[in-house]
Write an enzyme that holds these catalytic residues in place. Structure first.
Site, PDB file in Angstrom:
ATOM      1  N   LYS A  22       0.944  -1.231  -0.152  1.00  0.00           N
ATOM      2  CA  LYS A  22       0.052  -0.035   0.059  1.00  0.00           C
ATOM      3  C   LYS A  22       1.090   1.276  -0.102  1.00  0.00           C
ATOM      4  CE  LYS A  22      -1.698   1.338   4.007  1.00  0.00           C
ATOM      5  NZ  LYS A  22      -1.602   3.277   4.200  1.00  0.00           N
ATOM      6  N   ASN A  23       1.990   1.431   1.015  1.00  0.00           N
ATOM      7  CA  ASN A  23       2.676   2.472   1.022  1.00  0.00           C
ATOM      8  C   ASN A  23       3.587   2.552   0.229  1.00  0.00           C
ATOM      9  OD1 ASN A  23       0.969   2.905   3.405  1.00  0.00           O
ATOM     10  ND2 ASN A  23       2.558   2.192   4.857  1.00  0.00           N
ATOM     11  N   CYS A 117      -5.219   8.230   9.062  1.00  0.00           N
ATOM     12  CA  CYS A 117      -5.670   7.661  10.273  1.00  0.00           C
ATOM     13  C   CYS A 117      -5.291   8.668  11.412  1.00  0.00           C
ATOM     14  CB  CYS A 117      -4.825   6.403  10.602  1.00  0.00           C
ATOM     15  SG  CYS A 117      -5.424   5.004   9.494  1.00  0.00           S
ATOM     16  N   ARG A 122      -0.349  15.205  13.087  1.00  0.00           N
ATOM     17  CA  ARG A 122       0.373  14.469  11.802  1.00  0.00           C
ATOM     18  C   ARG A 122       0.899  15.434  10.987  1.00  0.00           C
ATOM     19  NH1 ARG A 122      -1.915   9.156   9.315  1.00  0.00           N
ATOM     20  NH2 ARG A 122       0.116   8.630   8.773  1.00  0.00           N
ATOM     21  N   ASP A 310       3.634   0.089  12.227  1.00  0.00           N
ATOM     22  CA  ASP A 310       2.346  -0.182  11.620  1.00  0.00           C
ATOM     23  C   ASP A 310       1.999  -1.699  11.951  1.00  0.00           C
ATOM     24  OD1 ASP A 310       2.668   1.722   8.671  1.00  0.00           O
ATOM     25  OD2 ASP A 310       2.102   2.282  10.638  1.00  0.00           O
ATOM     26  N   ARG A 405      -9.101   0.081   3.857  1.00  0.00           N
ATOM     27  CA  ARG A 405      -8.228   1.150   3.029  1.00  0.00           C
ATOM     28  C   ARG A 405      -6.869   0.143   2.739  1.00  0.00           C
ATOM     29  NH1 ARG A 405      -7.090   5.888   6.406  1.00  0.00           N
ATOM     30  NH2 ARG A 405      -5.522   6.048   5.038  1.00  0.00           N
TER      31      ARG A 405
END
Ligand code: EPZ
Length: 426
Positions: A22-23, A117, A122, A310, A405
């Site tokens: 994903k990242n 999230c 952030r 994570d 997601r």
């Protein structure tokens, strides 16, 4: 609205195939903006964050076509706009990569403040610091709720020392620097596998990036980048999540399509807990045998190559299945423990401690019982699934949009591992 309904108490077994990272995907997709011709991206995960990124790129004027199960044709050459302030851009954190890509391609951008999230503040100060050193004027428009960057004299290479090890800022500044005149050096850079994947993609397009994956990245500016065919690396966090789930349920299974090196820090802890593991002969799978007793352990999250933040929530559930006292210290995010209260209602014995309230003390070996839970963020949602798989009885998890997601076909993959899980409307 939909929810997951999970019957716990079964050991997972069988095989699971890991999807693209994903990242990496959410950074590589906007990076196609730099190419003067179309790209083909393979091993793209079918997840909501990728869907939203494709929606954003399409709204910007890109032509995107799914040409295979996980393959997409992306032609971003038609993009004219530099204003990306529509609602979709506020739905996730990664939309800030559009700033770096448009800055490199068009010399300016205005992108809606990213969402993502919530686990505390952030900030984007390191992104802004990098862009400024490259010669861009940066400003926050509170009224339009967007970040604007403008390099009126073009971007020039510079030396950037990151005050904080930041995945996003490292990737964003690296993308922006690819076409900057001269050489850019990023020091104290983040070293995650997805940063290396983005650098490999950019280099294949014609960029000149050296040192990605180390704390010093050197980028020599180039004038042109061409479209390429590129396959995204497997997702180390998805793999780690399934490994934790198999171990927590005392299962025995094979996790396929992985790069074992990316999982080193996770596997060290999995082995410390008494789980037997071995890498497959092709080097792209890991066998897990957790039929024995689990041992308690101590974990501290740190930037790569340390234990990934994570994986923190998922590992807390695994640790709670091991007899004895385990410890989890979160050093990356200031409040990534919101999910604890719900997990305690399953019977888990977890206390927040430490003078910075960044430490969890887990008294393992308790019997968990199924309850109704609400996912609070992507990885907390994954942790709740693992808790439900370990609990006696039936659990439900709502707010599954968080989970979807970042996890490609998680219900099908868990069902293939023998889990009793289904998606139902609430
Ligand atoms: C990326 O977020 C990931 N998201 C996160 O994964 C992951 O938790 C995080 O990296 C750390 O590995 C994506 O890649 C889309 P950071 P990012 O910038 O880039 C501080 C998931 O579950 N910081 O590395 O936003 C920040 O507050 C998600 O897949 C600044 O101070 O994280 C934090 O304490 C959740 N100033 C630390 O650095 C900045 O300008 C790490 O943040 C930027 C960050």
């Amino acid at each position: 609205m939909e929810k997951f309904v999970i019957g716990g108490g079964k050991a997972l077994s069988g095989e699971v195939y890991i999807s693209g990272a994903k990242n990496a995907a959410v950074a590589i997709i906007p990076s196609t903006i730099l190419a003067d011709s179309p790209c083909t991206l393979e091993n793209v995960p079918n997840i909501k964050d990728v869907e939203v990124m494709f929606e954003i790129m399409t709204k910007m004027g890109a032509k995107i076509e799914q040409t295979g199960k996980n393959t997409y044709y992306v032609d971003a050459t038609g993009i004219e706009t530099t204003d990306v302030i529509f609602e979709e851009a506020g739905r996730m954190r990664a939309s800030y990569y559009i700033l770096g890509a448009l800055l490199a391609k068009k010399g300016k951008a205005c992108v809606r403040m990213p969402g993502g999230c919530f686990f505390g503040d952030r900030p984007m100060d390191q992104h802004i610091k990098g862009f400024s050193i490259l010669g861009a004027e940066c400003s926050f428009d509170d009224f339009k709720n967007c970040v604007s960057v403008f390099a009126k004299n073009g971007l020039k290479g510079g030396n950037i020392y990151m005050d904080v090890v930041s995945v996003g800022a490292t990737i964003n500044v690296m993308i922006a620097a690819v076409t900057a005149e001269g050489t850019t050096v990023i020091e104290n850079a983040a070293r995650e596998p997805h940063i290396v994947d983005v650098a490999n993609f950019l280099n294949m397009m014609g960029a000149n990036i050296k040192g990605a994956g180390t704390e010093v990245i050197k980028i020599k500016g180039v004038k042109e980048l061409r479209g390429v065919n590129y396959s995204i690396i497997p997702d180390q966090i998805e793999a780690g999540t399934y490994i934790a789930a198999i171990a927590a349920t005392h299962g025995k299974a094979v996790v396929k399509n992985v790069i074992p090196k990316h999982l080193d820090s996770i596997m060290v802890k999995i082995n410390e807990m008494g789980v037997k593991t071995s890498v497959g002969e092709n080097g792209d799978s890991i066998s897990i045998d957790a039929s024995g007793e689990l041992k308690s352990c101590k974990v501290k999250t740190t930037p790569h190559p340390g234990f990934p933040t994570d994986m923190q929530p998922q590992f807390v559930v695994l640790m709670s299945m091991a007899k004895g006292t385990s410890y989890m210290r979160e050093t990356v995010w200031e409040c990534r423990f919101q999910y604890i209260e719900q997990l305690k209602r399953t019977g888990m014995d977890v206390k927040i401690s430490g003078n910075k309230r960044d430490l969890l003390i887990i008294e393992g070996g308790k019997t968990l019982h199924g309850i109704d839970m609400q996912a609070t963020d992507l990885r907390a949602g994954a942790a709740m699934i693992i808790a439900a798989l370990c609990a006696n009885g039936v659990s439900t998890i709502s707010n599954i949009n968080y989970i979807e997601r970042g996890y490609d076909r998680i219900v099908e993959k868990l069902q293939a591992l023998g889990a009793d899980i289904a998606k139902e409307s609430c």
